[in-house]
Scaffold this motif. Structure first.
Motif, PDB file in Angstrom:
ATOM      1  N   LYS A 172       0.835  -1.203   0.000  1.00 53.51           N
ATOM      2  CA  LYS A 172       0.000   0.000   0.000  1.00 53.51           C
ATOM      3  C   LYS A 172       0.866   1.248   0.000  1.00 53.51           C
ATOM      4  N   GLU A 173       1.879   1.289   0.859  1.00 52.94           N
ATOM      5  CA  GLU A 173       2.758   2.459   0.900  1.00 52.94           C
ATOM      6  C   GLU A 173       3.494   2.633  -0.429  1.00 52.94           C
ATOM      7  N   GLU A 174       3.823   1.528  -1.056  1.00 51.64           N
ATOM      8  CA  GLU A 174       4.492   1.603  -2.352  1.00 51.64           C
ATOM      9  C   GLU A 174       3.555   2.220  -3.391  1.00 51.64           C
ATOM     10  N   MET A 175       2.289   1.787  -3.382  1.00 52.19           N
ATOM     11  CA  MET A 175       1.324   2.360  -4.322  1.00 52.19           C
ATOM     12  C   MET A 175       1.127   3.851  -4.057  1.00 52.19           C
ATOM     13  N   GLU A 176       1.054   4.237  -2.802  1.00 59.57           N
ATOM     14  CA  GLU A 176       0.883   5.645  -2.460  1.00 59.57           C
ATOM     15  C   GLU A 176       2.068   6.486  -2.933  1.00 59.57           C
ATOM     16  N   SER A 177       3.251   5.897  -2.927  1.00 56.45           N
ATOM     17  CA  SER A 177       4.425   6.639  -3.414  1.00 56.45           C
ATOM     18  C   SER A 177       4.302   6.881  -4.920  1.00 56.45           C
ATOM     19  N   HIS A 178       3.712   5.922  -5.642  1.00 50.26           N
ATOM     20  CA  HIS A 178       3.492   6.112  -7.082  1.00 50.26           C
ATOM     21  C   HIS A 178       2.432   7.182  -7.333  1.00 50.26           C
ATOM     22  N   LEU A 179       1.436   7.234  -6.464  1.00 50.54           N
ATOM     23  CA  LEU A 179       0.356   8.208  -6.607  1.00 50.54           C
ATOM     24  C   LEU A 179       0.777   9.590  -6.113  1.00 50.54           C
ATOM     25  N   ASN A 180       1.848   9.638  -5.326  1.00 53.31           N
ATOM     26  CA  ASN A 180       2.317  10.872  -4.692  1.00 53.31           C
ATOM     27  C   ASN A 180       1.241  11.462  -3.788  1.00 53.31           C
ATOM     28  N   SER A 181       0.458  10.589  -3.174  1.00 56.98           N
ATOM     29  CA  SER A 181      -0.584  11.028  -2.233  1.00 56.98           C
ATOM     30  C   SER A 181      -1.066   9.818  -1.446  1.00 56.98           C
ATOM     31  N   LYS A 182      -1.699  10.076  -0.318  1.00 55.99           N
ATOM     32  CA  LYS A 182      -2.293   9.014   0.472  1.00 55.99           C
ATOM     33  C   LYS A 182      -3.567   8.507  -0.213  1.00 55.99           C
ATOM     34  N   ILE A 183      -3.844   7.228  -0.068  1.00 55.07           N
ATOM     35  CA  ILE A 183      -5.101   6.673  -0.544  1.00 55.07           C
ATOM     36  C   ILE A 183      -6.160   6.943   0.521  1.00 55.07           C
TER      37      ILE A 183
END
Length: 460
Positions: free
Chosen positions: A422-433
């Protein structure tokens, strides 16, 4: 020259949803048949049940779609694109726990006003290449994905333009929609040769679907129905092959969360790249389908926990089960889940929007002294405050995986890794989910605050 005003992201989203649906109808005519069936069922239900707890103008245009991406760069760009349409990452879903090598989020509007305008959502999955067990294949897939660009160059220019100036005018908005469709359209020609495709498909059919083509293509669109059981029965009558069972909770007087079914994925001809330039060979690919959903009330964490415990008791359906048998089994198990809105609310199992009754509105014009000192329960009992369930706008991991798996063939089971995905995905999004529980709670609390402002002196 007078500058054109910016178009609302809600309007851009509505136009994009309509354009995407029109494109998918042309690509998958059976989807158009499905829309007609759903519209017919909804029209009949509204005639006999005009007071259903949630219909609204949004029903006829309500859709969700799904797309599967291959790289973090693709996810980052598409999140920036969706932001121009007023869609943000809400909810995290790790489908790898069900044997599907992806994790997902849903891009959707967040406010009540935006949802009422157009509730279009895109369930967006990202391939987790670390779950590909064969290291050589993993490296090959990464190389293939890194070499492709799924976005028309004008899309990136328009995104940057919007970010720099704070929005897009009508002409640029229409161009963004036009060029964005290129990402979602079907590509008959595979990026890879037949041997590579079969190697990916053997590992997992979804891997071949994500990494084998020039673009991710929309793999399904989903209209919302008021009676999914009727649609399930009528699909076969109209020549639409249905999924075996409806995913999610059983049919209830008070619908909760999300129920989904689909027609089976199409088997479509494709062309494989050959070993020499211009050389091709033909094959078949199975991925795109049509889905139907029925939405109920958003549950609180306590409601979700009860739902999940009951679903665990139900287990998995067997090869001899049909939808009728499965729904009867679920219905018996779910007898311990309250099935009146009053009891569901009192047990804090779902979220609700609160509002003043027409009686209370008439009383406000004369005096509000009768409200002083009264709490929420007493005001509800006295007919001063009404409550309505908040629609569940999100997804169920098990149901999403069930729909995916029902439209895929045999494959090697994958296992999850120890990474904090999840944290990895948030880093790609450049924002919190965004946590959807927080969103529903905010909507509920806002409605309570508004009522409290109107009823001066109450103790809500």
């Amino acid at each position: 020259m007078i500058a054109q005003p910016f178009v609302s992201p809600d309007d851009i989203r509505a136009m994009f949803c309509s354009a995407l649906s029109d494109m998918y109808k042309k690509e998958v005519p059976l989807y158009g048949d499905l829309i007609e069936l759903v519209n017919d069922v909804n029209s009949e239900i509204k005639k006999v049940k005009p007071d259903l707890w949630e219909i609204g103008d949004r029903l006829r245009v309500e859709r969700h779609g799904a797309i599967r991406l291959g790289t973090s760069e693709e996810l980052s760009t598409i999140s920036r694109m969706f932001k121009q349409m007023g869609m943000y990452a809400v909810g995290y879903y790790d489908l790898s726990t069900s044997g599907v090598p992806v994790h997902s989020t849903a891009f959707r509007p967040k406010t009540t006003s935006s949802l009422d305008k157009n509730p279009f959502r895109i369930f967006t999955s990202l391939l987790r290449t670390e779950l590909i067990p064969d290291l050589n294949l993993r490296n090959k897939v990464i190389e293939i994905l890194n070499e492709r660009d799924i976005f028309h160059p004008n899309v990136k220019e328009l995104i940057l333009k919007s970010e720099n100036q704070g929005g897009l005018n009508k002409i640029d908005s229409e161009l963004l929609i036009e060029y964005s469709l290129e990402t979602f359209k079907w590509h008959k020609s595979a990026l890879v040769d037949e041997e590579t495709y079969n190697e990916m498909k053997k590992t997992h059919p979804l891997l071949a679907d994500v990494a084998g083509f020039k673009g991710p293509h929309i793999n399904h669109l989903t209209p919302r129905t008021l009676d999914i059981d009727a649609v399930q029965r009528m699909m076969a009558e109209r020549g639409i092959p249905p999924k075996k069972v409806i995913e999610g909770p059983p049919v209830r007087e008070c619908p909760i969360l999300l129920r989904q079914t689909s027609f089976q994925a199409l088997t479509e001809p494709i062309n494989f790249a050959g070993s020499s330039p211009g050389e091709t060979s033909q094959g078949l690919h199975r991925a795109r389908f049509g889905e139907i959903e029925s939405r109920g009330a958003a549950l609180t964490p306590a409601g979700h926990e009860l739902y999940q415990n009951l679903m665990k008791q139900a287990g998995s359906f067997t090869p001899t089960d049909n939808n009728e048998i499965w729904q009867i089994r679920l219905g018996k198990i779910f007898q311990s889940f309250p099935d009146t809105w009053e009891e569901i609310r009192k047990q804090n199992l779902a979220y609700f929007k609160y509002s003043l009754s027409s009686f209370a509105q008439s009383q406000l014009s004369s005096s509000s002294s009768s409200f002083i000192g009264k709490g929420l329960e007493e005001l509800i009992k006295d007919g001063i405050i009404n409550y309505t369930p908040i629609v569940y706008e999100d997804f169920l991991p098990a149901s999403a995986a069930g729909i995916f798996q029902s439209n895929l063939g045999e494959h090697v089971k994958t296992t999850t890794s120890g990474l904090n995905a999840k944290e990895e995905m948030e880093s790609h999004l450049n924002s919190k989910i965004q946590d959807y529980f927080e969103l529903y709670n905010e909507i509920q609390q806002l409605s309570l605050d508004q009522v409290k402002q109107q009823l001066i002196g109450c103790t809500i």
